[in-house]
Design a protein around this motif. Structure first.
Motif, PDB file in Angstrom:
ATOM      1  N   GLN A  16       4.208   8.259 -19.849  1.00 24.87           N
ATOM      2  CA  GLN A  16       5.212   7.239 -20.170  1.00 24.87           C
ATOM      3  C   GLN A  16       5.626   6.446 -18.931  1.00 24.87           C
ATOM      4  O   GLN A  16       5.808   5.216 -18.992  1.00 24.87           O
ATOM      5  CB  GLN A  16       6.432   7.918 -20.792  1.00 24.87           C
ATOM      6  N   HIS A  17       5.757   7.130 -17.793  1.00 25.05           N
ATOM      7  CA  HIS A  17       6.289   6.489 -16.586  1.00 25.05           C
ATOM      8  C   HIS A  17       5.215   6.133 -15.562  1.00 25.05           C
ATOM      9  O   HIS A  17       5.535   5.540 -14.527  1.00 25.05           O
ATOM     10  CB  HIS A  17       7.323   7.401 -15.932  1.00 25.05           C
ATOM     11  N   GLY A  18       3.977   6.504 -15.834  1.00 25.60           N
ATOM     12  CA  GLY A  18       2.920   6.225 -14.871  1.00 25.60           C
ATOM     13  C   GLY A  18       2.952   7.139 -13.661  1.00 25.60           C
ATOM     14  O   GLY A  18       2.457   6.778 -12.588  1.00 25.60           O
ATOM     15  N   TRP A  19       3.526   8.324 -13.815  1.00 32.29           N
ATOM     16  CA  TRP A  19       3.582   9.299 -12.719  1.00 32.29           C
ATOM     17  C   TRP A  19       2.315  10.148 -12.717  1.00 32.29           C
ATOM     18  O   TRP A  19       1.692  10.343 -13.778  1.00 32.29           O
ATOM     19  CB  TRP A  19       4.805  10.205 -12.884  1.00 32.29           C
ATOM     20  N   PRO A  20       1.911  10.681 -11.569  1.00 31.52           N
ATOM     21  CA  PRO A  20       0.738  11.559 -11.542  1.00 31.52           C
ATOM     22  C   PRO A  20       0.997  12.821 -12.359  1.00 31.52           C
ATOM     23  O   PRO A  20       2.034  13.472 -12.194  1.00 31.52           O
ATOM     24  CB  PRO A  20       0.543  11.867 -10.058  1.00 31.52           C
ATOM     25  N   ALA A  21       0.060  13.149 -13.232  1.00 34.96           N
ATOM     26  CA  ALA A  21       0.191  14.323 -14.097  1.00 34.96           C
ATOM     27  C   ALA A  21      -0.458  15.533 -13.440  1.00 34.96           C
ATOM     28  O   ALA A  21      -1.345  15.399 -12.590  1.00 34.96           O
ATOM     29  CB  ALA A  21      -0.463  14.047 -15.449  1.00 34.96           C
ATOM     30  N   PRO A  22      -0.035  16.736 -13.817  1.00 34.11           N
ATOM     31  CA  PRO A  22      -0.655  17.934 -13.261  1.00 34.11           C
ATOM     32  C   PRO A  22      -2.156  17.988 -13.564  1.00 34.11           C
ATOM     33  O   PRO A  22      -2.584  17.636 -14.667  1.00 34.11           O
ATOM     34  CB  PRO A  22       0.072  19.074 -13.971  1.00 34.11           C
ATOM     35  N   VAL A  23      -2.916  18.434 -12.577  1.00 34.40           N
ATOM     36  CA  VAL A  23      -4.360  18.618 -12.759  1.00 34.40           C
ATOM     37  C   VAL A  23      -4.739  20.094 -12.720  1.00 34.40           C
ATOM     38  O   VAL A  23      -5.884  20.447 -12.989  1.00 34.40           O
ATOM     39  CB  VAL A  23      -5.160  17.855 -11.688  1.00 34.40           C
ATOM     40  N   ALA A  24      -3.769  20.944 -12.381  1.00 30.34           N
ATOM     41  CA  ALA A  24      -4.013  22.386 -12.319  1.00 30.34           C
ATOM     42  C   ALA A  24      -2.840  23.127 -12.924  1.00 30.34           C
ATOM     43  O   ALA A  24      -1.677  22.738 -12.747  1.00 30.34           O
ATOM     44  CB  ALA A  24      -4.232  22.836 -10.879  1.00 30.34           C
ATOM     45  N   LEU A  25      -3.146  24.191 -13.636  1.00 35.22           N
ATOM     46  CA  LEU A  25      -2.148  25.076 -14.212  1.00 35.22           C
ATOM     47  C   LEU A  25      -2.414  26.470 -13.661  1.00 35.22           C
ATOM     48  O   LEU A  25      -3.476  27.035 -13.903  1.00 35.22           O
ATOM     49  CB  LEU A  25      -2.255  25.088 -15.742  1.00 35.22           C
ATOM     50  N   GLN A  26      -1.472  26.998 -12.894  1.00 35.62           N
ATOM     51  CA  GLN A  26      -1.655  28.336 -12.333  1.00 35.62           C
ATOM     52  C   GLN A  26      -0.799  29.332 -13.110  1.00 35.62           C
ATOM     53  O   GLN A  26       0.428  29.263 -13.099  1.00 35.62           O
ATOM     54  CB  GLN A  26      -1.303  28.367 -10.841  1.00 35.62           C
ATOM     55  N   GLN A  27      -1.487  30.239 -13.790  1.00 41.81           N
ATOM     56  CA  GLN A  27      -0.843  31.245 -14.618  1.00 41.81           C
ATOM     57  C   GLN A  27      -1.520  32.592 -14.409  1.00 41.81           C
ATOM     58  O   GLN A  27      -2.661  32.668 -13.952  1.00 41.81           O
ATOM     59  CB  GLN A  27      -0.974  30.875 -16.107  1.00 41.81           C
ATOM     60  N   GLN A  28      -0.835  33.648 -14.782  1.00 42.68           N
ATOM     61  CA  GLN A  28      -1.471  34.968 -14.756  1.00 42.68           C
ATOM     62  C   GLN A  28      -2.451  35.065 -15.918  1.00 42.68           C
ATOM     63  O   GLN A  28      -2.096  34.788 -17.066  1.00 42.68           O
ATOM     64  CB  GLN A  28      -0.423  36.077 -14.860  1.00 42.68           C
ATOM     65  N   HIS A  29      -3.685  35.454 -15.602  1.00 44.16           N
ATOM     66  CA  HIS A  29      -4.702  35.556 -16.645  1.00 44.16           C
ATOM     67  C   HIS A  29      -5.767  36.542 -16.221  1.00 44.16           C
ATOM     68  O   HIS A  29      -6.209  36.527 -15.072  1.00 44.16           O
ATOM     69  CB  HIS A  29      -5.330  34.187 -16.924  1.00 44.16           C
ATOM     70  N   SER A  30      -6.177  37.392 -17.158  1.00 45.20           N
ATOM     71  CA  SER A  30      -7.162  38.413 -16.864  1.00 45.20           C
ATOM     72  C   SER A  30      -7.987  38.682 -18.116  1.00 45.20           C
ATOM     73  O   SER A  30      -7.896  37.950 -19.110  1.00 45.20           O
ATOM     74  CB  SER A  30      -6.453  39.693 -16.381  1.00 45.20           C
ATOM     75  N   TYR A  31      -8.796  39.725 -18.050  1.00 49.42           N
ATOM     76  CA  TYR A  31      -9.602  40.104 -19.216  1.00 49.42           C
ATOM     77  C   TYR A  31      -8.734  40.758 -20.289  1.00 49.42           C
ATOM     78  O   TYR A  31      -8.953  40.560 -21.484  1.00 49.42           O
ATOM     79  CB  TYR A  31     -10.722  41.046 -18.768  1.00 49.42           C
ATOM     80  N   LEU A  32      -7.759  41.551 -19.889  1.00 55.10           N
ATOM     81  CA  LEU A  32      -6.842  42.129 -20.859  1.00 55.10           C
ATOM     82  C   LEU A  32      -5.983  41.040 -21.480  1.00 55.10           C
ATOM     83  O   LEU A  32      -5.679  40.028 -20.849  1.00 55.10           O
ATOM     84  CB  LEU A  32      -5.942  43.181 -20.200  1.00 55.10           C
ATOM     85  N   ARG A  33      -5.591  41.247 -22.714  1.00 54.68           N
ATOM     86  CA  ARG A  33      -4.725  40.300 -23.423  1.00 54.68           C
ATOM     87  C   ARG A  33      -3.326  40.884 -23.537  1.00 54.68           C
ATOM     88  O   ARG A  33      -3.170  42.069 -23.831  1.00 54.68           O
ATOM     89  CB  ARG A  33      -5.303  40.013 -24.809  1.00 54.68           C
ATOM     90  N   ARG A  34      -2.320  40.025 -23.318  1.00 58.02           N
ATOM     91  CA  ARG A  34      -0.961  40.551 -23.340  1.00 58.02           C
ATOM     92  C   ARG A  34      -0.645  41.125 -24.718  1.00 58.02           C
ATOM     93  O   ARG A  34      -1.128  40.641 -25.741  1.00 58.02           O
ATOM     94  CB  ARG A  34       0.036  39.479 -22.927  1.00 58.02           C
ATOM     95  N   ARG A  35       0.184  42.151 -24.723  1.00 56.67           N
ATOM     96  CA  ARG A  35       0.465  42.877 -25.961  1.00 56.67           C
ATOM     97  C   ARG A  35       1.239  42.001 -26.949  1.00 56.67           C
ATOM     98  O   ARG A  35       1.996  41.114 -26.560  1.00 56.67           O
ATOM     99  CB  ARG A  35       1.221  44.164 -25.678  1.00 56.67           C
ATOM    100  N   ALA A  36       1.034  42.293 -28.207  1.00 58.52           N
ATOM    101  CA  ALA A  36       1.665  41.516 -29.273  1.00 58.52           C
ATOM    102  C   ALA A  36       3.182  41.581 -29.154  1.00 58.52           C
ATOM    103  O   ALA A  36       3.763  42.627 -28.881  1.00 58.52           O
ATOM    104  CB  ALA A  36       1.233  42.060 -30.634  1.00 58.52           C
ATOM    105  N   GLY A  37       3.798  40.434 -29.350  1.00 55.07           N
ATOM    106  CA  GLY A  37       5.251  40.358 -29.341  1.00 55.07           C
ATOM    107  C   GLY A  37       5.875  40.148 -27.986  1.00 55.07           C
ATOM    108  O   GLY A  37       7.091  39.926 -27.893  1.00 55.07           O
ATOM    109  N   LEU A  38       5.070  40.201 -26.914  1.00 52.14           N
ATOM    110  CA  LEU A  38       5.626  40.023 -25.584  1.00 52.14           C
ATOM    111  C   LEU A  38       5.951  38.553 -25.337  1.00 52.14           C
ATOM    112  O   LEU A  38       5.124  37.675 -25.566  1.00 52.14           O
ATOM    113  CB  LEU A  38       4.625  40.503 -24.530  1.00 52.14           C
ATOM    114  N   ARG A  39       7.146  38.282 -24.856  1.00 49.34           N
ATOM    115  CA  ARG A  39       7.535  36.927 -24.455  1.00 49.34           C
ATOM    116  C   ARG A  39       7.419  36.852 -22.943  1.00 49.34           C
ATOM    117  O   ARG A  39       8.092  37.584 -22.217  1.00 49.34           O
ATOM    118  CB  ARG A  39       8.964  36.622 -24.910  1.00 49.34           C
ATOM    119  N   HIS A  40       6.567  35.975 -22.455  1.00 45.26           N
ATOM    120  CA  HIS A  40       6.302  35.915 -21.022  1.00 45.26           C
ATOM    121  C   HIS A  40       5.822  34.518 -20.666  1.00 45.26           C
ATOM    122  O   HIS A  40       4.776  34.077 -21.133  1.00 45.26           O
ATOM    123  CB  HIS A  40       5.244  36.955 -20.641  1.00 45.26           C
ATOM    124  N   ALA A  41       6.579  33.812 -19.835  1.00 44.20           N
ATOM    125  CA  ALA A  41       6.232  32.425 -19.515  1.00 44.20           C
ATOM    126  C   ALA A  41       5.063  32.313 -18.556  1.00 44.20           C
ATOM    127  O   ALA A  41       4.474  31.234 -18.420  1.00 44.20           O
ATOM    128  CB  ALA A  41       7.443  31.715 -18.906  1.00 44.20           C
TER     129      ALA A  41
END
Length: 335
Positions: free
Chosen positions: A190-215
């Motif tokens: 909308q404003h012509g600002w540079p948008a993120p090109v990378a998202l750094q998050q925790q990620h692995s082969y295991l999948r987080r357990r059902a029902g867990l809230r974690h940003a």
């Protein structure tokens, strides 16, 4: 070392990123330099640090040790132009006195006292980072921890100013929910600002357990979002979850396992151990190989070795030879 494109920027970054978080504190300078040297000699170019690293290792520190060490290494080697350098701002603790108790940091309190992503904070933070790194710009500048107390417009306009001033070439975001990421991208368009090109998050082969809230941990919605937005590259921190894949005893009661604990994790741990034994590598290295194999979305694992030995233990992942059947078994473990 192979490279992948960062989003749609045209920039080629190493398929394996090197995290420098504990360099200069837990990892002494001589060993940190050895790791950085080996990584560069292998063709690695993607270094990751942050202004807050590692305040929690030394009482009285606000961080900056990692950036200072990386800066000394860049000066010593003259490799600044060979490196794609990433750092972060917004997660420096404002008041150390309220964070430390009984000789240990209280992380619940720390999260409530982060400096945040206000315009003045970010402008001062990038200047401090550049001074410690001994450079006039970084290639990628992240908002380290998503700050909901500051209007996004204020944060994004400040980041746009940092890019316009030549202090950062690109921006990224970390520890953020998908709906917030979409709002960030819409405001940038909308404003012509540079948008993120990378998202750094925790990620692995295991999948987080059902029902867990974690940003901070990637979930199915975020993976789906990344699959359909290839202008964002996923940089996966804690890809081997503190090394728990190699050691059943270590993961019993380990904090890194808590978000994943359950039958799904048990099945995937068993599959990783089985395939690792078949190909003659450690489960930790196998998990890195699995992450490197992903293409939708592309994943850049971010390793943070404490020792040179740990760094070298990750290298077999780069040349792993798995069959389609073995990858399929890993993908389908636990359904």
């Amino acid at each position: 070392m192979k490279t992948v494109q960062l989003g749609r920027t045209g920039e080629q970054i190493s398929q394996l990123a090197l995290g420098c978080m504990i360099m200069g504190t837990v990892t002494p300078e001589d060993e940190a330099f050895a790791i950085l040297d080996r990584y560069a000699e292998a063709g690695g170019n993607f270094l990751d640090t942050a202004d807050c690293y590692c305040w929690w290792e030394r009482r009285g520190s606000y961080g900056g040790e990692s950036e200072e060490l990386v800066g000394r290494w860049l000066t010593r080697t003259g490799r600044r132009e060979d490196v794609f350098l990433a750092t972060k701002g917004s997660a420096v603790v404002r008041d150390l006195d309220v964070v430390w108790a009984d000789g240990r940091p209280n992380w619940d309190v720390a999260y409530k006292t982060f400096a945040g992503a206000g315009a003045k904070t970010l402008r001062e933070a990038i200047d401090g980072s550049l001074r410690r790194l001994g450079t006039d710009h970084v290639d990628l500048y992240y908002v380290h921890v998503d700050d909901r107390a500051t209007p996004l417009e204020e944060t994004l306009e400040a980041l746009a100013g940092i890019v316009q001033a030549g202090k950062a070439r690109y921006i990224g975001w970390s520890n953020v929910r998908t709906w917030r990421l979409e709002r960030i991208r819409r405001l940038c368009a909308q404003h012509g600002w540079p948008a993120p090109v990378a998202l750094q998050q925790q990620h692995s082969y295991l999948r987080r357990r059902a029902g867990l809230r974690h940003a901070s941990i990637v979930d199915d919605e975020q993976l789906d979002y990344l699959e359909t937005h290839d202008d964002l590259t996923l940089v996966a921190y804690s890809p081997i979850l503190k090394g728990i894949y190699d050691d059943p005893d270590k993961r019993r009661g380990h904090g890194a396992m808590e978000p994943y604990q359950g039958p799904d994790a048990d099945a995937r741990l068993a599959a990783a151990a089985e395939v690792a034994a078949e190909v003659g590598m450690t489960p930790n290295a196998l998990v890195l190989a699995w992450l490197l194999h992903q293409t939708s979305p592309t994943i850049v694992p971010l390793i943070g070795p404490r020792t040179l030995q740990q760094y070298e233990a990750a290298l077999p992942a780069l040349d792993a030879k798995l069959t389609d059947e073995q990858f399929a078994r890993l993908d389908t473990a636990a359904g």
